[in-house]
Design a protein around this motif. Structure first.
Motif, PDB file in Angstrom:
ATOM      1  N   PRO A 194       0.817  -1.227   0.000  1.00 26.74           N
ATOM      2  CA  PRO A 194       0.000   0.000   0.000  1.00 26.74           C
ATOM      3  C   PRO A 194       0.847   1.273   0.000  1.00 26.74           C
ATOM      4  O   PRO A 194       0.475   2.270  -0.626  1.00 26.74           O
ATOM      5  CB  PRO A 194      -0.815  -0.122   1.305  1.00 26.74           C
ATOM      6  CG  PRO A 194      -0.897  -1.587   1.557  1.00 26.74           C
ATOM      7  CD  PRO A 194       0.427  -2.141   1.077  1.00 26.74           C
ATOM      8  N   MET A 213      -4.825   4.420  -0.004  1.00 23.67           N
ATOM      9  CA  MET A 213      -3.723   3.456   0.091  1.00 23.67           C
ATOM     10  C   MET A 213      -2.776   3.859   1.227  1.00 23.67           C
ATOM     11  O   MET A 213      -2.285   3.010   1.977  1.00 23.67           O
ATOM     12  CB  MET A 213      -2.949   3.385  -1.234  1.00 23.67           C
ATOM     13  CG  MET A 213      -3.745   2.891  -2.423  1.00 23.67           C
ATOM     14  SD  MET A 213      -4.249   1.135  -2.362  1.00 23.67           S
ATOM     15  CE  MET A 213      -2.779   0.327  -2.978  1.00 23.67           C
ATOM     16  N   TRP A 253      -4.366   2.937   4.461  1.00 21.95           N
ATOM     17  CA  TRP A 253      -4.246   1.479   4.645  1.00 21.95           C
ATOM     18  C   TRP A 253      -2.876   1.144   5.239  1.00 21.95           C
ATOM     19  O   TRP A 253      -2.768   0.394   6.223  1.00 21.95           O
ATOM     20  CB  TRP A 253      -4.446   0.809   3.287  1.00 21.95           C
ATOM     21  CG  TRP A 253      -4.388  -0.671   3.217  1.00 21.95           C
ATOM     22  CD1 TRP A 253      -4.204  -1.566   4.231  1.00 21.95           C
ATOM     23  CD2 TRP A 253      -4.530  -1.452   2.014  1.00 21.95           C
ATOM     24  NE1 TRP A 253      -4.213  -2.853   3.732  1.00 21.95           N
ATOM     25  CE2 TRP A 253      -4.408  -2.805   2.387  1.00 21.95           C
ATOM     26  CE3 TRP A 253      -4.740  -1.142   0.676  1.00 21.95           C
ATOM     27  CZ2 TRP A 253      -4.496  -3.838   1.456  1.00 21.95           C
ATOM     28  CZ3 TRP A 253      -4.822  -2.179  -0.252  1.00 21.95           C
ATOM     29  CH2 TRP A 253      -4.713  -3.504   0.136  1.00 21.95           C
TER      30      TRP A 253
END
Lengths: 206, 206
Positions: free
Chosen positions: A139, A176, A179
């Protein structure tokens, strides 16, 4: 005496400090180590190798990755994924992918062990490497790559990955990143009260 | 004679067919194999084990993953990532992450080899496993997961991963799918004219 940094040729002084064993290296049958010193992935392989006393620099070839040399026909014929670093052995075997290279180095020179000295220690190190890779490393990587394709990126990295990744998802870069950060928060929680500073076990591992 | 499918207890007939060696298994010192038969990841581990003749089912415990049992305090204490499958060994070692489990099985029962019988064959199998994982397996996984959180999903999987993943990016599911498909197209191109039907080398590997 030359002062050096990761990714250029090695001085005797540095070789001594890193305990590099050029004679032993002949047994590894590495023909060429293709790399680009400024990328982060080679740094993992090079630290891993040096800590083992393996001298990759003796057979190192710097590739002009910013100029896309690693994606020309010659390199793609050896390493169709187009990434750096990769090894070419004397028998023609090509080993790409950072962690696969580390695994091979560990097998051909097991000591000191940085994946592990027993099947169980290796299993735990690989488990943690994968836990952090899927939810933190990837990520993070793709957040940066997607960001370079977004309107939020205006600096020198703008569109750097346009010719390197077929699919970029600029609209997802912030999520992302969130995450990846959530994985660090999870790690802090899991490791709370742990007597070890290491992610896996209580020794340095991959 | 019972007819069985992956993930339930094993009949003698099936054990014979898969060449399972229960005596040899005692040496592996597996205390419990925690799994949920309907998930795809255990299938990799179970096929890998069975092809080696390893009987995981003797120590298998099915976990109610749809009911989030794998994420209760007892399971998280052993496997804080909360996923299935995972192994608990007799000495208390926990091995999670599908590929790490396969690596451990290969180490404790090297033959027949499904990662590889030499360091170089293992390096090539790991390289290809990683090439497909980063750009096919993960984008596919997350495309599905993100889709379940999107308006496009209206079936029984709707919001299935809401309590399983901290971050879902519903707006990115189609692009993640395109990313995964682009890897298959790349693979077809790379393998064009290859004499082997296998992704890595010319034998079945992980």
């Amino acid at each position: 005496h030359r002062v050096r940094k990761l990714g250029s040729s090695v001085s005797l002084e540095t070789a001594f400090r890193w305990n590099l064993d050029r004679d032993a290296m002949a047994d590894l049958k590495i023909k060429t180590y293709y790399t680009f010193a400024k990328f982060p992935n080679p740094m993992i392989v090079e630290i891993f190798a040096r800590e083992k006393g393996i001298d990759l620099f003796a057979n190192e070839k710097q590739v002009d990755a910013p100029g896309l040399e690693n994606r020309n026909a010659e390199h793609l014929a050896r390493n169709p994924a187009g990434q750096l670093p990769y090894l070419e052995l004397e028998d023609g075997t090509v080993i790409a992918e950072t962690i696969s290279i580390c695994e091979w180095l560990e097998e051909v020179k097991p000591e000191p062990a940085f994946i592990g000295s027993t099947p169980e220690k290796r299993a735990v190190a690989r488990m943690w490497q994968r836990r952090m890779e899927e939810h933190f490393v990837y990520p993070t990587f793709y957040s940066v790559r997607f960001w370079t394709a977004s309107d939020d990126c205006t600096g020198p990295l703008k569109n750097f990955f346009a010719q390197r990744n077929k699919i970029l998802i600029p609209g997802a870069w912030k999520e992302m990143q969130a995450w990846a950060l959530s994985r660090l928060e999870w790690l802090e929680e899991v490791k709370k009260g742990s007597p070890s500073d290491y992610i896996a076990g209580d020794e340095m591992t991959v």
